[in-house]
Design a protein around this motif. Structure first.
Motif, mmCIF file in Angstrom:
data_model
loop_
_atom_site.group_PDB
_atom_site.id
_atom_site.type_symbol
_atom_site.label_atom_id
_atom_site.label_comp_id
_atom_site.label_asym_id
_atom_site.label_seq_id
_atom_site.Cartn_x
_atom_site.Cartn_y
_atom_site.Cartn_z
ATOM 1 N N THR A 1 0.832 -1.210 0.000
ATOM 2 C CA THR A 1 0.000 0.000 0.000
ATOM 3 C C THR A 1 0.864 1.256 0.000
ATOM 4 N N VAL B 1 -6.622 1.328 0.037
ATOM 5 C CA VAL B 1 -6.368 2.157 1.220
ATOM 6 C C VAL B 1 -7.664 2.370 1.991
ATOM 7 N N SER C 1 -3.075 9.710 0.443
ATOM 8 C CA SER C 1 -3.658 8.890 1.510
ATOM 9 C C SER C 1 -4.979 9.466 2.004
ATOM 10 N N ILE D 1 0.976 4.191 -2.835
ATOM 11 C CA ILE D 1 0.724 5.608 -2.540
ATOM 12 C C ILE D 1 1.885 6.463 -3.028
#
Length: 618
Positions: free
Chosen positions: A8, A49, A285, A12
């Motif tokens: 993840t 996310v 995020s 990002i």
């Protein structure tokens, strides 16, 4: 779990880096790509996310990132920059902030029916613009110093105001249901803690940077000392008083920026690079965590809120803040009215507050808070930030620039002369030492090879009115001229010629060439035969000037100089009129035609006023 979190984080970071690359390619502020990328990674897209991804570490990750980002923005704000628009900046962070707070709160209350405490919480959060969205805009929209200074000062100060005011309203008013003197005391206490921590951190960092026996004495260690000052000041202040850390980081950056510290160049580059990395990571995020349903549930109320914030409140704030300030043109006032996107502070704080409200059972309040804040963030970032360059071009606020390739003594001297006349100058040089000297002298500098198109594009050649090749190497100067004339649409190209025999090569290209030896001979001849005039010419920009301008004012054309006597300010005279290939000293009865080239000579203010009357900008 660890492997999933690693994947993840990599995703990002990849989206953040891609956003930066796309921003540079299309000259669109990076926050637009961050928002889109974040939504694709979140529940709206592939669901990679979520809140569970970060667990309890979300607050810490966002807080440290915000500290570095705010510090970097403040570190770029030296006092001389703030003074470029000190009156407008002061109004934006005082009267403007108050207008935004009250106006937004009233709009939220009327349009959504939310309670007053929640409405004022939304209003407090949406005060913030911030360096996270303003810096990317300034990077792609070239503005005059007073405009960019006003925007950047507003962003830094209002980030602090919004963060502290929001937490005070949330804790004192919304949770404790108290409003009174204690609320003001709580705000002042947090602000005071932040300022004290920031000043202390900056003082310690400065001491470490100046003592060669201590860890901050080398360029590499200096970077980490400053990074520690940003994060350390934030951590200490936030531990003592919630959200005081933002004020601490901003204060530390502002204080260090205005101290005489070593290794400033390498520190600036380092904090800038770290900021770009963290900005992409945090913005992507937070965008991924957005509750899109909360935004959509606002429906027409959300659309109306966006309209009020963008079309009523922001224009009023901009117009009140610049009222009576002559340095702001009508176009620049309109640009400030049209550009006020919201950044990480409202996004991060709203997300954290919504989590607390939902945990306390107030899901409706959490939904309204997230929906109202993020609908404004989405709209202002997509429209005001996304189309900032087009807005600037349409309003004509982007000044035409002069690019000087070569930051040596000749290039810097020319830049100084041009900037004394309020020209927008960018110096391009491949030599790190020359770049640093030019920056220390206060010039805008692009580090790169002026013979390459990429460096010229970064300098803004697409908006350039003139390019000057001013290096000490004729081969380089010739290649610069060839590159500019074959690949870009620039009307005026000039070159410094170091070897007289090379003049013909430049003139064959159609370049206006200045032979170093002949220029020196002319200067010496003037000094010998016309010493007073020579000194006057040498000190151009020091309360006197000579400027040539093309006549574009319709009310001037077709009248004689005698008839235009009232249009020519005292302390200034017309020294020459050029028409076609002819240039001569005019008589009082000579008629000036549209398109004539008129040269004014006299006091700087009078010359500038005459130029504006004969060639108006608006």
């Amino acid at each position: 779990m660890a492997e999933s979190l690693l994947l993840t984080a990599v995703a990002i970071l990849a989206v953040g880096i891609a956003g930066q690359a796309l921003s540079g390619r299309f000259r669109v502020p990076s926050v637009v790509f961050y928002l889109v990328g974040g939504l694709l990674l979140g529940e709206v897209g592939i669901g990679l996310v979520s809140l569970e991804t970060f667990g309890d570490g979300l607050t810490t990750v966002v807080g440290i990132s915000v500290a570095v980002i705010v510090f970097d923005g403040a570190f770029a704000l030296r006092l001389e920059r703030i003074r470029e628009a000190e009156t407008a900046s002061l109004r934006l962070v005082t009267v403007g902030a108050a207008m935004t707070l009250v106006g937004t709160a009233v709009a939220v209350r009327v349009l959504t029916g939310a309670a007053w405490d929640l409405s004022f919480l939304v209003g407090a959060l949406l005060i913030a613009t911030g360096p996270t969205v303003i810096t990317p805009i300034v990077n792609v929209v070239y503005l005059r110093e007073h405009v960019s200074a006003a925007l950047e000062t507003e962003g830094i100060v209002n980030d602090v105001t919004a963060a502290i005011l929001a937490v005070v309203i949330f804790e004192e008013v919304l949770l404790l249901e108290e409003f009174g003197p204690n609320t003001v005391v709580a705000f002042a206490e947090r602000l005071g803690v932040g300022i004290a921590a920031g000043v202390a951190a900056a003082g310690i960092a400065s001491y470490l940077l100046h003592d060669d026996r201590l860890p901050g004495g080398t360029p590499r260690s200096a970077r980490f000392v400053v990074l520690l000052a940003a994060v350390g000041s934030y951590g200490v202040a936030d531990t003592v008083s919630a959200e005081a850390g933002v004020a601490a980081a901003a204060t530390a950056g502002l204080v260090l920026s205005n101290l005489d510290i070593p290794h400033r160049e390498t520190i600036t580059e380092f904090t800038g690079d770290v900021t770009l990395l963290l900005l992409g990571f945090v913005f992507v995020s937070l965008a991924a965590l957005v509750d899109v349903d909360a935004v959509l549930n606002l429906g027409l109320a959300g659309v109306a809120l966006v309209a009020v914030v963008m079309l009523v409140i922001r224009p009023l704030v901009a117009l009140v803040s610049t009222a009576g300030i002559e340095q702001f043109t009508r176009s620049e006032r309109l640009f400030l009215s049209a550009v006020g996107p919201r950044g990480i502070i409202p996004a991060s704080v709203a997300t954290l507050f919504a989590i607390e409200l939902a945990a306390a059972g107030d899901t409706a309040g959490a939904g309204t808070l997230l929906g109202a804040v993020f609908v404004v963030i989405f709209a202002t970032d997509a429209i005001e930030a996304g189309f900032a360059r087009q807005i600037g071009d349409a309003l004509g606020v982007t000044p035409m620039r002069t690019i000087i390739v070569g930051g040596g003594r000749v290039g810097r001297s020319l830049a100084e002369q041009l900037e004394n006349r309020d020209e927008f100058v960018v110096i391009v040089d491949v030599d790190d030492e020359q770049c640093e000297r030019a920056r220390e002298a206060g010039f805008r500098v692009v580090a790169g090879d002026g013979t390459e198109t990429e460096a010229l594009r970064r300098a803004g050649i697409d908006d350039a009115k003139a390019v000057v090749a001013a290096t000490s190497d004729d081969d380089i100067n010739l290649l610069v001229c060839q590159t500019v004339m074959t690949k870009f649409d620039v009307d005026d190209v000039y070159a410094r010629v170091n070897v007289p025999e090379n003049v013909d090569k430049f003139e064959a290209l159609g370049v206006d060439a200045v032979d170093d030896s002949r220029a020196a001979a002319y200067a010496l001849d003037n000094q010998i035969e016309r010493p007073s005039l020579s000194r006057w010419m040498t000190d151009l920009g020091d309360n006197h000037d000579i400027l040539e301008v093309r006549v574009t004012a319709r009310h001037v054309a077709g009248k004689s100089i005698r008839e235009l006597n009232d249009e020519i300010p005292g302390g200034c005279l017309i020294a020459e009129i050029g028409r076609g290939d002819d240039a001569h000293v005019p008589e009082a009865d000579e008629v000036i035609e549209y398109g004539d080239r008129v040269t004014f000579l006299g006091d700087s203010d009078a010359v500038e006023e005459a130029v504006d009357r004969f060639h108006p900008h608006d």
